[in-house]
Design a protein around this motif. Structure first.
Motif, PDB file in Angstrom:
ATOM      1  N   PRO A  18       0.739  -1.258   0.046  1.00  0.00           N
ATOM      2  CA  PRO A  18      -0.046  -0.036  -0.070  1.00  0.00           C
ATOM      3  C   PRO A  18       0.914   1.173  -0.003  1.00  0.00           C
ATOM      4  CG  PRO A  18      -0.455  -1.319   1.840  1.00  0.00           C
ATOM      5  CD  PRO A  18       0.686  -1.919   1.042  1.00  0.00           C
ATOM      6  N   SER A  19       0.164   2.240  -0.712  1.00  0.00           N
ATOM      7  CA  SER A  19       1.257   3.367  -0.765  1.00  0.00           C
ATOM      8  C   SER A  19       1.550   4.244   0.659  1.00  0.00           C
ATOM      9  CB  SER A  19       0.390   4.464  -1.462  1.00  0.00           C
ATOM     10  OG  SER A  19      -0.735   4.646  -0.938  1.00  0.00           O
ATOM     11  N   LEU A  20       0.865   3.958   1.352  1.00  0.00           N
ATOM     12  CA  LEU A  20       0.983   4.656   2.714  1.00  0.00           C
ATOM     13  C   LEU A  20       0.306   3.796   4.087  1.00  0.00           C
ATOM     14  CD1 LEU A  20       3.066   6.763   3.739  1.00  0.00           C
ATOM     15  CD2 LEU A  20       1.167   8.326   3.683  1.00  0.00           C
ATOM     16  N   SER A  21       0.710   2.876   4.650  1.00  0.00           N
ATOM     17  CA  SER A  21       0.358   2.230   5.542  1.00  0.00           C
ATOM     18  C   SER A  21      -0.069   3.025   6.824  1.00  0.00           C
ATOM     19  CB  SER A  21       1.126   0.979   6.126  1.00  0.00           C
ATOM     20  OG  SER A  21       2.333   1.409   6.674  1.00  0.00           O
ATOM     21  N   ARG A  22      -0.716   2.492   7.657  1.00  0.00           N
ATOM     22  CA  ARG A  22      -1.320   3.150   9.024  1.00  0.00           C
ATOM     23  C   ARG A  22       0.057   3.512   9.784  1.00  0.00           C
ATOM     24  NH1 ARG A  22      -6.202   3.649  12.182  1.00  0.00           N
ATOM     25  NH2 ARG A  22      -6.826   2.339  10.765  1.00  0.00           N
ATOM     26  N   GLY A  23       0.935   2.608   9.932  1.00  0.00           N
ATOM     27  CA  GLY A  23       2.052   2.894  10.506  1.00  0.00           C
ATOM     28  C   GLY A  23       2.722   4.381   9.781  1.00  0.00           C
ATOM     29  N   ARG A  24       2.875   4.054   8.639  1.00  0.00           N
ATOM     30  CA  ARG A  24       3.738   5.017   7.875  1.00  0.00           C
ATOM     31  C   ARG A  24       2.951   6.373   8.135  1.00  0.00           C
ATOM     32  NH1 ARG A  24       6.793   2.742   2.731  1.00  0.00           N
ATOM     33  NH2 ARG A  24       8.129   1.260   3.680  1.00  0.00           N
ATOM     34  N   ARG A  25       1.585   6.510   7.918  1.00  0.00           N
ATOM     35  CA  ARG A  25       0.907   7.767   8.188  1.00  0.00           C
ATOM     36  C   ARG A  25       1.349   8.479   9.523  1.00  0.00           C
ATOM     37  NH1 ARG A  25      -3.296   5.088   5.322  1.00  0.00           N
ATOM     38  NH2 ARG A  25      -4.347   4.610   7.218  1.00  0.00           N
ATOM     39  N   VAL A  26       1.202   7.420  10.425  1.00  0.00           N
ATOM     40  CA  VAL A  26       1.591   7.948  11.926  1.00  0.00           C
ATOM     41  C   VAL A  26       3.002   8.510  11.973  1.00  0.00           C
ATOM     42  CG1 VAL A  26       1.921   7.201  14.291  1.00  0.00           C
ATOM     43  CG2 VAL A  26      -0.354   6.573  13.142  1.00  0.00           C
ATOM     44  N   ARG A  27       3.900   7.846  11.284  1.00  0.00           N
ATOM     45  CA  ARG A  27       5.328   8.379  11.449  1.00  0.00           C
ATOM     46  C   ARG A  27       5.358   9.780  10.870  1.00  0.00           C
ATOM     47  NH1 ARG A  27       6.392   2.642  11.094  1.00  0.00           N
ATOM     48  NH2 ARG A  27       6.890   2.997   8.739  1.00  0.00           N
ATOM     49  N   ALA A  28       4.531   9.827   9.604  1.00  0.00           N
ATOM     50  CA  ALA A  28       4.704  11.068   9.012  1.00  0.00           C
ATOM     51  C   ALA A  28       4.332  12.273   9.466  1.00  0.00           C
ATOM     52  CB  ALA A  28       3.881  10.702   7.396  1.00  0.00           C
ATOM     53  N   VAL A  30       3.906  12.432  12.767  1.00  0.00           N
ATOM     54  CA  VAL A  30       4.960  12.673  14.074  1.00  0.00           C
ATOM     55  C   VAL A  30       6.004  13.388  13.538  1.00  0.00           C
ATOM     56  CG1 VAL A  30       6.391  11.421  15.440  1.00  0.00           C
ATOM     57  CG2 VAL A  30       4.018  10.904  15.354  1.00  0.00           C
ATOM     58  N   ALA A  31       6.470  13.086  12.454  1.00  0.00           N
ATOM     59  CA  ALA A  31       7.722  13.979  11.645  1.00  0.00           C
ATOM     60  C   ALA A  31       7.166  15.571  11.502  1.00  0.00           C
ATOM     61  CB  ALA A  31       8.043  13.421  10.595  1.00  0.00           C
ATOM     62  N   LEU A  32       5.806  15.446  10.881  1.00  0.00           N
ATOM     63  CA  LEU A  32       5.237  16.767  10.696  1.00  0.00           C
ATOM     64  C   LEU A  32       5.303  17.604  11.612  1.00  0.00           C
ATOM     65  CD1 LEU A  32       4.129  18.906   8.518  1.00  0.00           C
ATOM     66  CD2 LEU A  32       1.859  17.643   8.903  1.00  0.00           C
ATOM     67  N   LEU A  33       4.552  17.133  12.592  1.00  0.00           N
ATOM     68  CA  LEU A  33       4.396  17.854  13.991  1.00  0.00           C
ATOM     69  C   LEU A  33       5.498  18.146  14.822  1.00  0.00           C
ATOM     70  CD1 LEU A  33       0.822  16.107  15.269  1.00  0.00           C
ATOM     71  CD2 LEU A  33       1.156  18.309  13.990  1.00  0.00           C
ATOM     72  N   ALA A  34       6.366  17.108  15.121  1.00  0.00           N
ATOM     73  CA  ALA A  34       7.582  17.315  15.679  1.00  0.00           C
ATOM     74  C   ALA A  34       8.488  18.547  15.021  1.00  0.00           C
ATOM     75  CB  ALA A  34       8.459  16.248  15.966  1.00  0.00           C
ATOM     76  N   GLY A  35       8.433  18.411  13.721  1.00  0.00           N
ATOM     77  CA  GLY A  35       9.110  19.483  12.942  1.00  0.00           C
ATOM     78  C   GLY A  35       8.451  20.997  13.192  1.00  0.00           C
ATOM     79  N   ALA A  70      13.023  20.869   7.804  1.00  0.00           N
ATOM     80  CA  ALA A  70      13.273  19.647   7.133  1.00  0.00           C
ATOM     81  C   ALA A  70      12.475  18.471   7.244  1.00  0.00           C
ATOM     82  CB  ALA A  70      14.919  19.327   7.085  1.00  0.00           C
ATOM     83  N   TRP A  71      12.372  18.232   8.771  1.00  0.00           N
ATOM     84  CA  TRP A  71      11.443  17.060   9.155  1.00  0.00           C
ATOM     85  C   TRP A  71      10.089  17.570   9.021  1.00  0.00           C
ATOM     86  CZ3 TRP A  71      13.250  12.627   9.477  1.00  0.00           C
ATOM     87  CH2 TRP A  71      14.369  12.352  10.031  1.00  0.00           C
ATOM     88  N   ALA A  72       9.714  18.782   9.227  1.00  0.00           N
ATOM     89  CA  ALA A  72       8.366  19.078   8.869  1.00  0.00           C
ATOM     90  C   ALA A  72       7.745  18.927   7.434  1.00  0.00           C
ATOM     91  CB  ALA A  72       8.104  20.519   9.289  1.00  0.00           C
ATOM     92  N   CYS A  73       8.852  19.244   6.518  1.00  0.00           N
ATOM     93  CA  CYS A  73       8.475  19.025   5.065  1.00  0.00           C
ATOM     94  C   CYS A  73       8.514  17.520   4.626  1.00  0.00           C
ATOM     95  CB  CYS A  73       9.745  19.835   4.378  1.00  0.00           C
ATOM     96  SG  CYS A  73       9.679  21.762   4.447  1.00  0.00           S
ATOM     97  N   TYR A  74       9.448  17.026   5.504  1.00  0.00           N
ATOM     98  CA  TYR A  74       9.447  15.438   4.997  1.00  0.00           C
ATOM     99  C   TYR A  74       8.081  14.955   5.371  1.00  0.00           C
ATOM    100  CZ  TYR A  74      10.185  10.523   6.116  1.00  0.00           C
ATOM    101  OH  TYR A  74      10.220   9.294   6.128  1.00  0.00           O
ATOM    102  N   GLY A  75       7.622  15.078   6.855  1.00  0.00           N
ATOM    103  CA  GLY A  75       6.396  14.791   7.246  1.00  0.00           C
ATOM    104  C   GLY A  75       5.302  14.977   6.030  1.00  0.00           C
ATOM    105  N   GLY A  76       5.154  16.319   5.933  1.00  0.00           N
ATOM    106  CA  GLY A  76       4.178  16.757   4.987  1.00  0.00           C
ATOM    107  C   GLY A  76       4.107  16.029   3.648  1.00  0.00           C
ATOM    108  N   TRP A  77       5.407  15.906   2.980  1.00  0.00           N
ATOM    109  CA  TRP A  77       5.654  15.378   1.796  1.00  0.00           C
ATOM    110  C   TRP A  77       5.067  13.793   1.781  1.00  0.00           C
ATOM    111  CZ3 TRP A  77       8.899  11.137   0.935  1.00  0.00           C
ATOM    112  CH2 TRP A  77       9.208  10.777  -0.350  1.00  0.00           C
ATOM    113  N   LEU A  78       5.555  13.239   2.882  1.00  0.00           N
ATOM    114  CA  LEU A  78       5.024  11.763   3.151  1.00  0.00           C
ATOM    115  C   LEU A  78       3.681  11.537   3.183  1.00  0.00           C
ATOM    116  CD1 LEU A  78       6.327   9.154   2.981  1.00  0.00           C
ATOM    117  CD2 LEU A  78       6.471   9.008   5.631  1.00  0.00           C
ATOM    118  N   LEU A  79       2.751  12.393   3.926  1.00  0.00           N
ATOM    119  CA  LEU A  79       1.450  12.386   3.936  1.00  0.00           C
ATOM    120  C   LEU A  79       0.829  12.535   2.819  1.00  0.00           C
ATOM    121  CD1 LEU A  79       0.781  14.359   7.329  1.00  0.00           C
ATOM    122  CD2 LEU A  79       0.468  11.859   6.901  1.00  0.00           C
ATOM    123  N   THR A  80       1.316  13.124   1.637  1.00  0.00           N
ATOM    124  CA  THR A  80       0.770  13.722   0.494  1.00  0.00           C
ATOM    125  C   THR A  80       1.015  12.435  -0.786  1.00  0.00           C
ATOM    126  OG1 THR A  80       2.658  14.800  -0.364  1.00  0.00           O
ATOM    127  CG2 THR A  80       0.917  16.070   0.811  1.00  0.00           C
TER     128      THR A  80
END
Length: 160
Positions: A18-28, A30-35, A70-80
């Motif tokens: 799957p393009s983005l599993s539940r675990g990857r969405r959660v990690r993304a 977390v990266a976005l919010l932490a960033g 960078a972490w915030a952008c990474y999380g945002g990119w991953l969520l999209t």
């Protein structure tokens, strides 16, 4: 028993991973919010400092802000992302971590040399972070290469 339609290799790959599993969405997330939280915290601390700060302190605040962004952008990119990433997300995260750990270790070592204390400790601790980030980068590149190799096999493409 119903017969499934013939799937192309790309459709098969999309069903396998799957393009983005539940675990990857959660990690993304977390990266976005932490960033974002890190960016707000560091910039608020930076702007609230009374008087002019030395250039190296300005540089340190600037670098910390860039790392958080960078972490915030990474999380945002991953969520999209809505397509299989073939571990590209892991490679990007590993490189962010590696650049941040090398830069931070270099900065802390420079401060230790300037003050004449604790260079060994700074290099030892920083070296552990750099080594961990390097291991993650090597593993991420290996995983991506294996997934891309498998994709080529499924698509029947020749390796270049």
């Amino acid at each position: 028993m119903t017969e499934e339609p013939n799937l192309s290799a790309d459709e098969l790959i999309e069903r396998l991973e799957p393009s983005l599993s539940r675990g990857r969405r959660v990690r993304a997330l977390v990266a976005l919010l932490a960033g974002l939280a890190g960016t707000v915290f560091v910039t608020a601390l930076w702007w609230s400092e009374p008087g002019a700060l030395p250039a190296r302190t300005q540089l340190a605040f600037g670098l910390l802000t860039v790392f958080c962004l960078a972490w915030a952008c990474y999380g945002g990119w991953l969520l999209t992302r809505r397509v299989p990433l073939f571990a590209t997300d892991r490679v990007i995260a590993a490189w962010i971590a590696l650049v941040a750990s090398v830069t931070t270790t270099g900065g802390v070592a420079a401060v230790a040399v300037q003050r004449g204390t604790g260079l060994g400790v700074a290099l030892a601790i920083g070296g552990l972070f750099v080594a961990a980030a390097l291991v993650l980068a090597v593993r991420a590149h290996g995983r991506r290469a294996a997934l891309l190799r498998r994709k080529r096999e499924l698509l029947g493409e020749e390796e270049v």
